[in-house]
Design an enzyme around this catalytic site. Structure first.
Site, mmCIF file in Angstrom:
data_model
loop_
_atom_site.group_PDB
_atom_site.id
_atom_site.type_symbol
_atom_site.label_atom_id
_atom_site.label_comp_id
_atom_site.label_asym_id
_atom_site.label_seq_id
_atom_site.Cartn_x
_atom_site.Cartn_y
_atom_site.Cartn_z
ATOM 1 C CG HIS A 184 13.754 31.015 17.076
ATOM 2 N ND1 HIS A 184 13.976 32.331 16.760
ATOM 3 C CD2 HIS A 184 13.764 30.958 18.428
ATOM 4 C CE1 HIS A 184 14.113 33.037 17.879
ATOM 5 N NE2 HIS A 184 13.988 32.223 18.897
ATOM 6 C CG HIS A 243 11.285 34.896 18.338
ATOM 7 N ND1 HIS A 243 11.856 35.851 17.551
ATOM 8 C CD2 HIS A 243 11.986 34.892 19.503
ATOM 9 C CE1 HIS A 243 12.880 36.400 18.202
ATOM 10 N NE2 HIS A 243 12.972 35.835 19.391
ATOM 11 C CG HIS A 303 15.104 40.058 20.590
ATOM 12 N ND1 HIS A 303 16.012 39.580 21.488
ATOM 13 C CD2 HIS A 303 14.074 39.204 20.620
ATOM 14 C CE1 HIS A 303 15.533 38.478 22.049
ATOM 15 N NE2 HIS A 303 14.364 38.237 21.533
ATOM 16 C CD GLU A 324 19.866 37.999 19.055
ATOM 17 O OE1 GLU A 324 19.544 38.494 20.140
ATOM 18 O OE2 GLU A 324 20.455 36.918 18.939
#
Lengths: 969, 599
Positions: B68, B73, B414, B203
């Protein structure tokens, strides 16, 4: 072999009026045969078959057609044609009056020789239809089940599906399957097994469609009253985790069924020594499905949860449980915080930074992340991304909360949260639900605050639903009352059109909480112990709202009127008159203002009921329609009943119904006592106007009686029809006296005879109660009537009619309600004409409440009458009807008006009509609406016999000024 | 055994700078290419020298996938592709492709124009980089090359966020990026089908948090704003330009509409306007409500929310203003805050986390006197509220995703190490699968057990089916005869006849013979006849023939008798059968009959 080529034959017209004409058409089978023979290739044949399928086949020629089709089937080599034939066989088997047992053998033998899997599946489907058409033939069933078992091992999933469906629909409820058919049993290596175990074998089929079919078949067995064995529980549970959604969905249903059958049986919890009740286990499993990957399954699961009322409270409450944590520290939910804040007396939620700061540290071993069991199912369901799931969850909450007060208490916060949903439907639904469970709960102040915040919503539906909710809400403190009043007044200020709704809301609020209102009264009425305060404006809706609240509270709080000031009493008297439905009768002390209302003085419902009964009995003493004094008695009774209806709202419907009925009788009586009957026929050409009008009026009244009132049973309907028959007889006699021609008389006689027949057919069970009545006598004379000449018939009718007594009206058990409609908008008060350019349209907003109207979507119409006599009837859209409460509907719609130019503004009238059709009587509807089994065309359906379509105006008409102006050039 | 190797270059036991290398089935894939907000030096970008010390990355990577548009990112993407050098395909969804360059450009401006850094990527580089992007659709399987295929799933979080399923042969990996399992006002919830990957890389920002329902927070937020407006106060909501800002806008917009409120709402212009344009376009990526109603009205075409102008801040009367940045550390939001702070009727709502040192953090901690630059102090009289609107899956959400996808291994990125540790334990306990949490630069290897697909000839299958009774029972394995042919990378199971034909070989029949000596005074023919009659009486249901050439055939077994040369009474019985018969019939009858006969 069985080809009938009938030519169209007309039976020559004869004198005998009773005989029916009969047209026989060339048989369908013949046409089909010719067509199929003409077909040179399979495509052609298919085309013929498709054409053929568009038209219905008469019962008598079905067998012939079936033979032709079968004959062709054996010859056909093309799969698609055979498939179509097989499907046609199934459709034909559904024809009413045709018994398909004659084609069972053929269909089975066709099945045995069939190679194509698709055709096999279709043939099995046909057999299924045949089987369901022959419920009384166990032998056929047995054979079909054998066939199904044999093909269960087919490689094509469709065949297996159909076999399972067949087993589900036809499987014997009790007998083990292969007991008396040992040939089959042994050859397939099956021992004596019952349908259930065979079906459950396919729970593990490799094809998901077959697994679904197996579950569905099992559910079908359950629906047919067969007790499903508990052993399949484990298998069914395994299917809950299937990869395919339709399997999971069916499995949810399946385990639910089991939970309803064996709620109390005990199942072990895997990987532990504990055991729980089966219903709890299922509840846990289905709760788990609320977070399934497929939203269809989620909807299904959420819905199902709502119907599991036997679940233990412990499990039930888990569904709302979601332990929060933050960085492994226990956190309290906003709901818990709000509650604590409220308990500690500080009413503000979360104003401080970090007041949601995590509390105690959690032991990481005790945190359970995968909710085992029911944990938080509704929390998930209510937060779901699809509104369908959310609605289902809200509905389920409602059902569960209604059966458990403690759960209702718990789910309150969640429902209140839903008031804020992004989709209006969900908001509306949750308001409705809260209303339904509100008898269980008392709102806390902070909760009430949240609820009331929605009053500002711009959607009228939401606001009204909320008003409805507040009518039923219990609160605990006077602050709550004050808060509610404040918010409602704010609402009134912002949306003045809500006036009626807000007042009504305050009426209930007041009468529910008299003791809470009491301490507020001085403040509300702004009275002062020493000083006189200015008199408030009586026309102020807000002031009226306050008064409504106070007066309703005062009803059950006798000390309250002492706090009123003088003008309050005056205002009471005024409001009691002008808004009597909102202001209750009060027993006010002293100073000549003791308005003990005459309306409440007349006693209770019971005495009124008694009075009603007595009146009816008194009337029933009238033996003969020509008895002296009968007219007066009827006159007085009608008057009494009308008054009774006004006084006692509970009996308004019944009283009105009786009065209308008696009026019919009175009219009939009067008509029969006209002088004209004594005159010779040629002399009274003109004089019978009154009698004709009476007959017409009675007819109209009977339609009102039949369609305007709900709660009637067949006895009353029969009585109404009886009066109608009398009126028709009267009409017939009058026709006979006026018209000279014989032909019209013959046909109307014939019609009358038909009416008697249909009466007899419809009310066969009621006939014993109709002894000595007009129709009873007619039925006795029936053989003579049907053979005699019209003139004679009329004579007989005349004497019978004059001799027949008054049929006593018996009231039904349930309460009779009269359908009413009130147009709220337009009010008809505006003097400003609605201007628009002629030839174009203008939209007029209509807002009306309908009470006790069944199926308003189809029956309620809006009529617009223009000054020039033109009238339009408008059918509102189904979506324009809302249902704010039981037996109540709200019609909010727009009607489009148009007219050519006028020079002056003028009034049009708008009113609501209730449409009816005499064929749709509550009693006859089921028989006449039997569907033509196959093919969607109804072109050859005979029109329902002598249906009378009509409308009854059932609201006051409202006048609206409009002004179509000529268009500017 | 084949292996899947995962090496995080960023986001390993850390938040920010997401960049994960995956080797699967001989393919190397880079998942995300983000930057770290906390650093201004080299540590800002992932260490690409891990892949190769010098030269371009193109030959080492088969593809790059961006989940995204958040900078943690995709922030390092132009640096990687243009400055380090990568020419292969970069995959991202359409909305990401549209919005990503706006954010990158903004990032570049701040770093280069404001902070004056050099040796940074240029606008042209961003453009060049975007040219290498191949857009993805949801649920569309994209063939990167003959063996590698990827498929995107909806992830919630922000507009266009996607999870990717990466598949080589029968081995597969799912990478989630950031995702959200609960829907919000403008986006739906993440969803994936039961794809049973070999590894799920997820994540774990909120690994130790279970969040309260969104509704309470929303209701609180609306109530606070509403009350403040009714008092005649002004409300300031500092936000970041993209993501939450749109959610809050929708929330307020619908509330204004519902409640018929008239007070103005403003949104500070700039970046957001461009982004809003894309929100309007990508309606299919939003939630059910917006998707269903956009025909009547696109929810992102705000009726009540108007662009903000500096002068509006001094207007009298109530108003709501969304202003950037979100932590009140600079810019417009800070300016407005200074103007409004003195009035207790006003309110500031912080919708997200604030870093230590920012004004946002100070006021949230209750500081009422702020020191501004120039020794001035600011009395904070306005109300300060905190609302957490965050779009990451919480611990329950992560578990729910695992339940949906049913992976064989789990890998957490993450997130903070300590929190991951907790979640790791939970996952291993609840699902009994292995869970890994490598640090940056640490490689995790899992072995896979791929299934080998074999083609089977239909005829063979049908023949087997005809032999073996009804349908195959999935619970019971069944043996069948056939020949496995390995030819040009494919495996094929065919009947032996066909195999012979295909390979051009002749069929050899294998016969077993066996000699049995027995004493019998009769002539050869008589002996044979006696055997024949005996077998006939013993073996009912078998075809037994006495052939004129002096043999007895029992099914396919041949029996011959000859006298021994030395002794006429010693007869030698010759039995001969072909190989298959051993299994079929011989075993059934041989021992007992011969026994009886010989006795």
């Amino acid at each position: 072999q069985m080809v009938h080529v009938n030519k169209a034959v007309r039976i020559p017209h004869e004198e005998a009026p009773a005989k029916k004409l009969r047209l026989s058409k060339p048989s369908k089978s013949a046409a089909l045969h010719i067509d199929l023979c003409k077909a040179t290739n399979s495509t052609d044949a298919l085309q013929y078959l498709l054409q053929f399928a568009r038209k219905p086949v008469e019962t008598e020629s079905v067998e012939g057609v079936v033979r032709i089709l079968l004959e062709h089937y054996y010859k056909e080599t093309d799969n698609s044609v055979r498939l179509k034939i097989a499907s046609l066989l199934g459709l034909l088997s559904k024809t009413q009056g045709f018994s398909p047992d004659c084609i069972v053998d053929d269909a089975i033998s066709a099945l045995n020789n069939e190679k194509s899997h698709q055709v096999l599946a279709q043939l099995l489907d046909t057999l299924l239809v045949i089987g369901t058409q022959l419920p009384e033939s166990p032998a056929v069933r047995q054979r079909l089940i054998e066939v199904a078992c044999k093909h269960l091992s087919d490689m094509y999933f469709g065949v297996r599906n159909k076999c399972l469906q067949l087993l589900g629909c036809l499987g014997m409820v009790d007998s083990p399957l292969t007991k008396d058919s040992e040939g089959l049993g042994t050859s397939l290596g099956l021992s004596v097994r019952d349908v259930q175990s065979i079906i459950s074998d396919y729970f593990g089929d490799q094809d998901p469609r077959v697994r679904t079919a197996a579950l569905k078949a099992m559910l079908q067995l359950h629906e047919r009253g067969m007790k499903i064995h508990e052993i399949i529980y484990e298998q069914a549970c395994r299917l809950l985790t299937d990869d395919y959604e339709q399997v999971r969905s069916a499995a949810v249903q399946m385990v639910w069924v089991l939970s309803q059958l064996y709620p109390e049986s005990i199942v072990p919890i895997p990987s532990s020594n504990e055991e729980i009740r089966l219903v709890d286990d299922v509840f846990g499993k289905i709760s788990h499905m609320v977070s399934d990957g497929s939203w269809m399954v989620r909807v299904q699961a959420a819905k199902t949860l709502g119907s599991m009322l036997q679940v233990s409270p412990h499990f039930l409450e888990q569904t709302l449980d979601k332990k929060l944590m933050s960085d492994l520290r226990r956190k309290r939910t906003a709901h818990e915080r709000a509650k604590d804040l409220f308990a500690s007396g500080e009413f503000s939620s979360g104003r401080k930074w970090a007041d949601d700061a995590p509390k105690e540290k959690l032991d990481s071993n005790t945190v359970n992340l995968i909710a085992s069991g029911a944990c938080g199912a509704f929390v998930h369901g209510l937060e779901d991304e699809m509104f369908e799931v959310r609605i289902a969850a809200v509905e389920a909450l409602c059902k569960l909360a209604r059966s458990s007060a403690s759960f209702a208490e718990k789910c309150l916060d969640f429902l209140v949260d839903m008031f804020n949903d992004e989709i209006e439907e969900v908001r509306l639904e949750s308001i409705h639900v809260l209303r339904e469970i509100s008898t269980h709960i008392t709102l806390r102040e902070d909760q009430l605050d949240t609820v009331l915040a929605v009053l500002e919503d711009s959607s009228r539906d939401i606001r009204e639903a909320l008003h409805e909710l507040i009518c039923y809400t219990n609160v605990s403190t006077k602050e709550c009352i004050q808060l509610a009043l404040l918010e409602l007044l704010k609402n009134l200020n912002k949306y003045p059109t809500d006036r009626n709704s807000v007042w009504k809301c305050l009426k209930f609020l007041g009468s529910r909480h008299p003791t809470l209102v009491l301490p507020l009264v001085p403040e509300l009425l702004s009275t002062h112990p020493y000083f006189d305060t200015p008199e408030p404006d009586m026309d102020d809706p807000a002031y009226i709202a306050v008064l409504v609240l106070v007066f309703n509270a005062a009803k059950s709080c006798p000390t309250m009127p002492a706090l009123f000031s003088d003008h309050t009493f005056r205002h009471y008297a005024y409001l009691r008159d002008s808004l009597s439905h909102l202001v209750p009768p009060l027993r006010l002390p002293g100073s000549g203002l003791d308005v003990v209302d005459s309306r409440c003085g007349s006693g209770s419902v019971e005495s009124a009921q008694l009075f009603l009964q007595q009146s009816l009995i008194r009337v029933s003493t009238i033996q003969n329609l020509e008895a002296p004094g009968a007219q007066d008695l009827l006159d007085f009774t009608i008057r009494d009943l009308r008054r009774l209806g006004e006084l006692q709202t509970e009996l308004a419907g019944a009283a009105d119904f009786c009065a209308t009925y008696l009026r019919c009788q009175l009219l009939l009586m009067k008509a029969l006592q006209e002088k004209l009957w004594n005159m010779a026929v040629p002399l009274c050409l003109k004089q019978n106007v009154t009698a004709t009008a009476a007959a017409q009026q009675i007819l109209e009244e009977t339609y009102k009686l039949e369609f305007l009132y709900s709660g009637l049973d067949s006895r009353q309907v029969a009585t109404i029809h009886h009066v109608r028959l009398q009126a028709k007889a009267l009409q017939l006699i009058l026709t006979a006296r006026t018209r000279q021609g014989l032909d019209p008389l013959i046909s109307s006689c014939e019609k009358f005879l038909q009416d008697i027949e249909s009466f007899q057919r419809l009310f066969l069970t009621e006939l014993p109660h109709l002894q000595d009545s007009f129709v009873d006598k007619l039925l006795e004379l029936m053989p003579r009537l049907s053979s005699c000449k019209p003139v004679e018939l009329v004579k007989i009718l005349q004497t019978t009619l004059r001799q027949s007594g008054l049929l006593q009206l018996r009231l039904p058990e349930q309460v009779i309600h009269r359908a009413t409609a009130t147009i709220i908008e337009p009010t008809g008060e505006s003097d400003n004409p609605l201007r628009f350019t002629s030839g174009l349209v203008v939209a007029l907003d209509i807002d009306a409440t309908l009470e006790h109207v069944q199926d308003p979507q189809n029956t309620v119409k809006v009529q617009v009458l223009y000054p020039d006599g033109q009238s339009h009837v408008i059918h509102p859209k189904p979506a324009d009807f809302r249902k704010p409460g039981p037996d109540r509907h709200r019609l909010i719609t727009q009607v489009y008006l148009s007219h050519t130019a006028w020079t002056e503004p003028s009034q049009i009238e708008v009113r609501l009509l209730l449409a009816y059709s005499s064929s749709s009587t509550s009693l006859s509807s089921s028989s006449s609406s039997s569907k033509l089994g196959w093919s969607d065309s109804i072109d050859s359906l005979p029109p329902p016999e002598a249906a009378v379509e009509g409308t009854i105006p059932f609201s006051k008409s409202v006048k609206v000024f409009i002004m179509p102006k000529p268009a500017r050039r | 055994m084949p292996e899947i190797k995962v090496t995080p270059l960023g986001a390993g036991q850390d938040v920010g700078r997401s960049c994960i290398l995956v080797s699967i089935g001989g393919k190397n894939i880079m998942l995300d290419c983000g930057m770290h907000m906390g650093f201004n030096d080299d540590r800002r970008f992932p260490d690409f020298s891990y892949i190769t010390q010098n030269g371009r990355l193109t030959e080492f990577l088969d593809c790059v996938i961006i989940s995204h548009f958040h900078l943690d990112h995709c922030g390092a993407l132009p640096f990687m592709s243009e400055m380090v050098g990568y020419d292969g395909p970069i995959y991202m969804t359409h909305p990401t492709k549209a919005i990503c360059p706006i954010l990158l450009e903004d990032f570049r401006k701040i770093t280069v124009d404001k902070k004056g850094e050099t040796n940074f990527f240029t606008s042209q580089m961003i453009k060049d980089c975007m040219k290498k992007v191949v857009p993805l659709n949801l649920h569309q399987t994209v063939q990167v090359d003959d063996e590698l295929e990827i498929k995107a799933y909806y992830a919630g979080h922000v507009l266009g966020a996607a999870m990717v399923h990466i598949k080589v042969g029968s081995e597969s990996v799912v990478y989630t990026g950031d995702y959200n399992m609960t829907p919000d006002r403008h986006l739906g919830a993440a969803w994936i089908d039961k794809c049973r990957p070999d590894m799920l890389i997820s994540e774990s920002t909120y690994a130790t948090t279970i969040r309260d329902s969104k509704r309470c927070r929303e209701r609180d937020f609306l109530k606070k704003v509403h009350e403040s407006i009714e008092r005649g106060g002004k409300v300031l909501i500092p936000v970041f330009a993209l993501g939450r800002a749109q959610e809050l806008c929708i929330l307020l917009e619908t509330f204004w509409e519902r409640m018929n409120l008239k007070a103005p709402i403003y949104f500070s212009t700039g970046l957001t306007e461009k982004a809003n344009h894309y929100y309007k376009l990508f309606i299919t990526w939003t939630n059910q409500k917006i998707r269903k109603t956009f025909v009547q009205r696109n929810m992102f075409e705000f009726k009540h929310i108007k662009p903000f102008d500096r002068s509006y801040a001094d207007n009298p009367g109530p108003m709501v203003v969304f202003a950037t940045p979100g932590m009140l550390h600079a810019g417009q939001s800070l300016q407005i805050f200074k103007k409004w702070a003195g009035n207790e009727k006003n309110m500031v709502i912080m919708p997200g986390y604030c870093v230590q040192g920012t004004i946002g953090h100070k006021i949230l901690n209750g500081q009422r006197k702020l020191e501004m630059e120039g020794r001035a102090t600011l009395d904070v009289k306005l109300q300060v509220e905190y609302m957490s609107f965050s779009a990451h899956a919480d611990a329950k959400g992560i578990m729910q995703l695992i339940r949906m996808a049913e992976p064989r291994n789990m890998l957490l990125v993450h997130g903070e190490a300590a929190k991951m540790e907790f979640l790791k334990g939970k996952i291993e306990q609840e699902f009994s699968i292995d869970c890994y949490m490598p640090a940056n630069g640490e490689t995790t290897t899992v072995t896979t057990n791929p299934s080998v697909p074999v083609d089977i000839s239909l005829n063979l299958l049908k023949r087997e089916m005809a032999l073996g009774g009804p349908l195959p029972d999935p619970k019971k394995p069944r043996a069948m005869h056939g020949t496995l042919i390995m030819k040009e990378n494919s495996l094929k199971l065919v009947s032996s006849e066909q195999a012979l034909k295909e390979l051009g070989l002749n069929e050899h029949q294998l016969r077993f013979t066996c000699r049995v000596q027995l004493q019998d005074p009769h002539s050869d023919n008589d002996t044979l006849h006696r055997i024949y009659t005996h077998l006939k009486s013993v073996l009912k249901g078998y075809t037994i023939q006495h052939l004129p050439d002096g043999t007895v055939m029992v099914e396919s077994i041949v029996i011959k008798v000859s006298s021994s040369a030395e002794d006429a009474n010693t007869k030698v019985l010759l039995l001969s059968w072909i190989y298959e018969s051993v299994y079929r019939s011989l075993r059934v009858w041989q021992p007992p009959t011969l026994d009886i006969f010989l006795r």
